[in-house]
Design a protein around this motif. Structure first.
Motif, mmCIF file in Angstrom:
data_model
loop_
_atom_site.group_PDB
_atom_site.id
_atom_site.type_symbol
_atom_site.label_atom_id
_atom_site.label_comp_id
_atom_site.label_asym_id
_atom_site.label_seq_id
_atom_site.Cartn_x
_atom_site.Cartn_y
_atom_site.Cartn_z
ATOM 1 N N LEU A 284 -44.592 39.341 24.916
ATOM 2 C CA LEU A 284 -43.330 38.666 25.235
ATOM 3 C C LEU A 284 -42.222 39.062 24.270
ATOM 4 O O LEU A 284 -41.079 39.306 24.687
ATOM 5 C CB LEU A 284 -43.543 37.146 25.188
ATOM 6 C CG LEU A 284 -44.412 36.551 26.296
ATOM 7 C CD1 LEU A 284 -44.748 35.100 25.989
ATOM 8 C CD2 LEU A 284 -43.729 36.652 27.654
ATOM 9 N N ALA A 285 -42.543 39.119 22.978
ATOM 10 C CA ALA A 285 -41.534 39.495 21.988
ATOM 11 C C ALA A 285 -41.058 40.925 22.214
ATOM 12 O O ALA A 285 -39.876 41.238 22.027
ATOM 13 C CB ALA A 285 -42.105 39.330 20.580
ATOM 14 N N ALA A 286 -41.969 41.811 22.612
ATOM 15 C CA ALA A 286 -41.598 43.201 22.890
ATOM 16 C C ALA A 286 -40.603 43.279 24.047
ATOM 17 O O ALA A 286 -39.631 44.048 23.999
ATOM 18 C CB ALA A 286 -42.847 44.016 23.208
ATOM 19 N N ILE A 287 -40.841 42.491 25.074
ATOM 20 C CA ILE A 287 -39.931 42.469 26.229
ATOM 21 C C ILE A 287 -38.543 42.023 25.800
ATOM 22 O O ILE A 287 -37.523 42.608 26.200
ATOM 23 C CB ILE A 287 -40.495 41.541 27.322
ATOM 24 C CG1 ILE A 287 -41.739 42.182 27.951
ATOM 25 C CG2 ILE A 287 -39.447 41.232 28.381
ATOM 26 C CD1 ILE A 287 -42.513 41.250 28.856
ATOM 27 N N ALA A 288 -38.466 40.997 24.947
ATOM 28 C CA ALA A 288 -37.169 40.491 24.490
ATOM 29 C C ALA A 288 -36.447 41.511 23.613
ATOM 30 O O ALA A 288 -35.243 41.741 23.771
ATOM 31 C CB ALA A 288 -37.369 39.182 23.727
ATOM 32 N N LEU A 289 -37.181 42.142 22.681
ATOM 33 C CA LEU A 289 -36.546 43.081 21.759
ATOM 34 C C LEU A 289 -36.092 44.355 22.464
ATOM 35 O O LEU A 289 -35.178 45.037 21.989
ATOM 36 C CB LEU A 289 -37.527 43.422 20.629
ATOM 37 C CG LEU A 289 -36.958 44.126 19.400
ATOM 38 C CD1 LEU A 289 -35.862 43.275 18.746
ATOM 39 C CD2 LEU A 289 -38.064 44.415 18.390
ATOM 40 N N ALA A 290 -36.713 44.672 23.609
ATOM 41 C CA ALA A 290 -36.345 45.894 24.331
ATOM 42 C C ALA A 290 -35.057 45.740 25.130
ATOM 43 O O ALA A 290 -34.432 46.751 25.495
ATOM 44 C CB ALA A 290 -37.481 46.294 25.272
ATOM 45 N N VAL A 291 -34.630 44.515 25.405
ATOM 46 C CA VAL A 291 -33.456 44.289 26.257
ATOM 47 C C VAL A 291 -32.194 44.932 25.673
ATOM 48 O O VAL A 291 -31.503 45.692 26.373
ATOM 49 C CB VAL A 291 -33.252 42.783 26.513
ATOM 50 C CG1 VAL A 291 -31.888 42.519 27.136
ATOM 51 C CG2 VAL A 291 -34.352 42.255 27.418
ATOM 52 N N PRO A 292 -31.817 44.671 24.406
ATOM 53 C CA PRO A 292 -30.602 45.324 23.889
ATOM 54 C C PRO A 292 -30.730 46.841 23.816
ATOM 55 O O PRO A 292 -29.732 47.562 24.011
ATOM 56 C CB PRO A 292 -30.444 44.716 22.488
ATOM 57 C CG PRO A 292 -31.780 44.167 22.124
ATOM 58 C CD PRO A 292 -32.394 43.746 23.418
ATOM 59 N N TRP A 293 -31.917 47.367 23.575
ATOM 60 C CA TRP A 293 -32.116 48.806 23.537
ATOM 61 C C TRP A 293 -31.937 49.429 24.929
ATOM 62 O O TRP A 293 -31.301 50.481 25.066
ATOM 63 C CB TRP A 293 -33.513 49.130 22.994
ATOM 64 C CG TRP A 293 -33.596 49.058 21.518
ATOM 65 C CD1 TRP A 293 -33.999 48.005 20.752
ATOM 66 C CD2 TRP A 293 -33.219 50.085 20.594
ATOM 67 N NE1 TRP A 293 -33.908 48.303 19.421
ATOM 68 C CE2 TRP A 293 -33.454 49.578 19.292
ATOM 69 C CE3 TRP A 293 -32.735 51.374 20.738
ATOM 70 C CZ2 TRP A 293 -33.191 50.327 18.143
ATOM 71 C CZ3 TRP A 293 -32.480 52.128 19.599
ATOM 72 C CH2 TRP A 293 -32.706 51.612 18.317
ATOM 73 N N ARG A 294 -32.483 48.760 25.928
ATOM 74 C CA ARG A 294 -32.346 49.302 27.281
ATOM 75 C C ARG A 294 -30.875 49.306 27.707
ATOM 76 O O ARG A 294 -30.399 50.243 28.349
ATOM 77 C CB ARG A 294 -33.192 48.461 28.251
ATOM 78 C CG ARG A 294 -33.450 49.148 29.580
ATOM 79 C CD ARG A 294 -34.314 48.310 30.495
ATOM 80 N NE ARG A 294 -35.620 48.049 29.901
ATOM 81 C CZ ARG A 294 -36.037 46.857 29.501
ATOM 82 N NH1 ARG A 294 -35.242 45.814 29.617
ATOM 83 N NH2 ARG A 294 -37.233 46.699 28.983
ATOM 84 N N TRP A 295 -30.163 48.244 27.344
ATOM 85 C CA TRP A 295 -28.741 48.160 27.670
ATOM 86 C C TRP A 295 -27.962 49.255 26.941
ATOM 87 O O TRP A 295 -27.097 49.917 27.520
ATOM 88 C CB TRP A 295 -28.215 46.779 27.290
ATOM 89 C CG TRP A 295 -26.750 46.595 27.549
ATOM 90 C CD1 TRP A 295 -26.153 46.245 28.729
ATOM 91 C CD2 TRP A 295 -25.697 46.755 26.588
ATOM 92 N NE1 TRP A 295 -24.783 46.182 28.574
ATOM 93 C CE2 TRP A 295 -24.481 46.493 27.262
ATOM 94 C CE3 TRP A 295 -25.666 47.091 25.245
ATOM 95 C CZ2 TRP A 295 -23.255 46.561 26.618
ATOM 96 C CZ3 TRP A 295 -24.432 47.160 24.604
ATOM 97 C CH2 TRP A 295 -23.243 46.897 25.291
ATOM 98 N N ALA A 296 -28.285 49.444 25.650
ATOM 99 C CA ALA A 296 -27.566 50.444 24.856
ATOM 100 C C ALA A 296 -27.826 51.856 25.367
ATOM 101 O O ALA A 296 -26.898 52.672 25.476
ATOM 102 C CB ALA A 296 -27.978 50.320 23.392
ATOM 103 N N VAL A 297 -29.071 52.163 25.685
ATOM 104 C CA VAL A 297 -29.411 53.499 26.172
ATOM 105 C C VAL A 297 -28.743 53.777 27.514
ATOM 106 O O VAL A 297 -28.298 54.903 27.793
ATOM 107 C CB VAL A 297 -30.942 53.654 26.277
ATOM 108 C CG1 VAL A 297 -31.315 54.943 26.998
ATOM 109 C CG2 VAL A 297 -31.566 53.634 24.888
ATOM 110 N N SER A 298 -28.643 52.754 28.362
ATOM 111 C CA SER A 298 -28.026 52.946 29.679
ATOM 112 C C SER A 298 -26.541 53.280 29.581
ATOM 113 O O SER A 298 -25.975 53.864 30.496
ATOM 114 C CB SER A 298 -28.219 51.681 30.531
ATOM 115 O OG SER A 298 -27.468 50.599 30.002
#
Length: 381
Positions: A284-298
């Motif tokens: 669950l923590a991995a899913i949360a921490l990946a959100v800003p990274w996915r947004w930034a990469v996009s």
């Protein structure tokens, strides 16, 4: 295997070090098998080793179980590393009817490494069998899909039972010779109950004992994201894993005789179910921490990526600071212990020498007894 080329204690220390180092890869690989994107898997690997020291009793994924304090949980470390991968392969086999060899191998290795973690693996797969294969099956053919999952899980169970039979049959036949569970603390068998565990979870001590609860915040954020994204079936796996083991971690103290429905429930140390809570929490923590990274990469802009990096370091800095302090403090203690051991080495050699001359056997040091003065601590019998 090595024909005594290496001292046993050195092999144990190095394998402990390597297993702790490889655990992030286990989380990464398992998340990939659960169909998560590489960014989420990378965040899982980063977070895997950052759970704080365990809450009250042993059994979770904190370093305290495996380093410095000599709790004797070496085999649980093997189970901890194997459990995520075994679950991922077992889950894929249960849904696709393929990959029985690797699923059987990994589940058998988990059972043989740590019997309780193998038990938890099959319980988890049993509950994950209710996760639909797609949004279509959620509406039209959920019952048929669950039935197929259970049939394949039964085949996996028989295969694992066959592979591990050389251990399990003697274990069952000789079970009366094991230490009786009556000598254990009631909390070890029945766990803490929902009130204590929920207070600990909300207060942050279930994942962040003695530090700022960054990990706990990420877990709660991950829960919210999974609930919001429930139409994507893969998000149901971390949510289900965490929820199932949190409920089971409440133990008999909450559920009473209902827990007797679990196989072997009278002999299971339910406080060890914290390991399942920690595994689900990492996902669950991995899913949360990946959100800003996915947004930034996009956004395809370096500035946004740098921003995601700064945010990640800000969130994780309390965890790294606490881990560094913990390891540094333990290094000092270990140095003091080593000096004390060296000072008494001649006396120890005088004990060890006659023991080696005796017929092969085990040596029992006895239980600790109170010392004459509180300052000198307990003495071993």
């Amino acid at each position: 295997v090595t024909f005594k080329a290496f001292p046993l204690i050195d092999m144990m220390r190095w394998s402990t070090y390597l297993l702790l180092s490889l655990f992030p890869l286990s989380i990464f690989w398992s998340l990939r098998r659960f169909s998560f994107d590489p960014l989420t898997c990378a965040m899982g690997a980063i977070l895997a080793s950052l759970i704080g020291n365990d809450f009250q009793l042993l059994g979770g994924f904190g370093y305290k179980n495996y380093s410095f304090t000599e709790w004797g949980l070496y085999t649980q470390l093997w189970g901890m590393v194997l459990l995520p991968i075994a679950l991922a392969f077992g889950f894929r086999t249960m849904r696709t009817n393929q990959g029985y060899f690797w699923a059987t191998l990994l589940l058998s290795a988990t059972v043989m490494s740590h019997l309780l973690y193998g038990y938890m693996a099959f319980l988890t797969l049993g509950f994950l069998s209710f996760v639909p294969e797609s949004q279509v099956s959620l509406n039209k053919s959920l019952v048929l899909a669950i039935w197929n999952h259970w049939k394949r899980l039964a085949v996996l169970f028989v295969l694992v039972l066959s592979v591990t039979m050389y251990f399990l049959i003697p274990f069952v036949l000789d079970y009366e010779h094991f230490s009786p569970v009556q000598t254990l603390s009631p909390v070890a068998l029945d766990s803490f109950g929902h009130q204590v565990i929920l207070q600990t979870l909300v207060g942050g001590d279930l994942f962040d004992l003695g530090r700022f609860p960054s990990f706990s915040i990420l877990v709660f954020a991950g829960i919210a994201i999974c609930i919001f994204s429930f139409r994507e079936v893969r998000y149901l796996v971390p949510l289900a894993t965490f929820s199932i083991w949190l409920l089971l971690f409440f133990g008999r103290s909450t559920w009473g005789s209902v827990m007797d429905l679990l196989p072997l429930s009278q002999d299971v140390h339910m406080h060890r179910f914290i390991g399942g809570v920690h595994l689900g929490g990492i996902f669950l923590a991995a899913i949360a921490l990946a959100v800003p990274w996915r947004w930034a990469v996009s956004r395809e802009n370096t500035v946004y990526v740098v921003g995601a990096l700064v945010l990640t370091l800000f969130i994780l800095s309390p965890l790294y600071v606490e881990r560094n302090i913990y390891l540094s403090d333990k290094a000092v203690v270990e140095g003091e212990n080593q000096r004390a051991l060296n000072a008494e080495q001649d006396d120890l050699n005088d004990i060890i020498k006659p023991l080696k001359e005796l017929p092969p056997g085990r040596v029992y040091a006895g239980m600790p007894v109170p010392s004459p003065t509180p300052e000198s601590g307990d003495r071993w019998g």
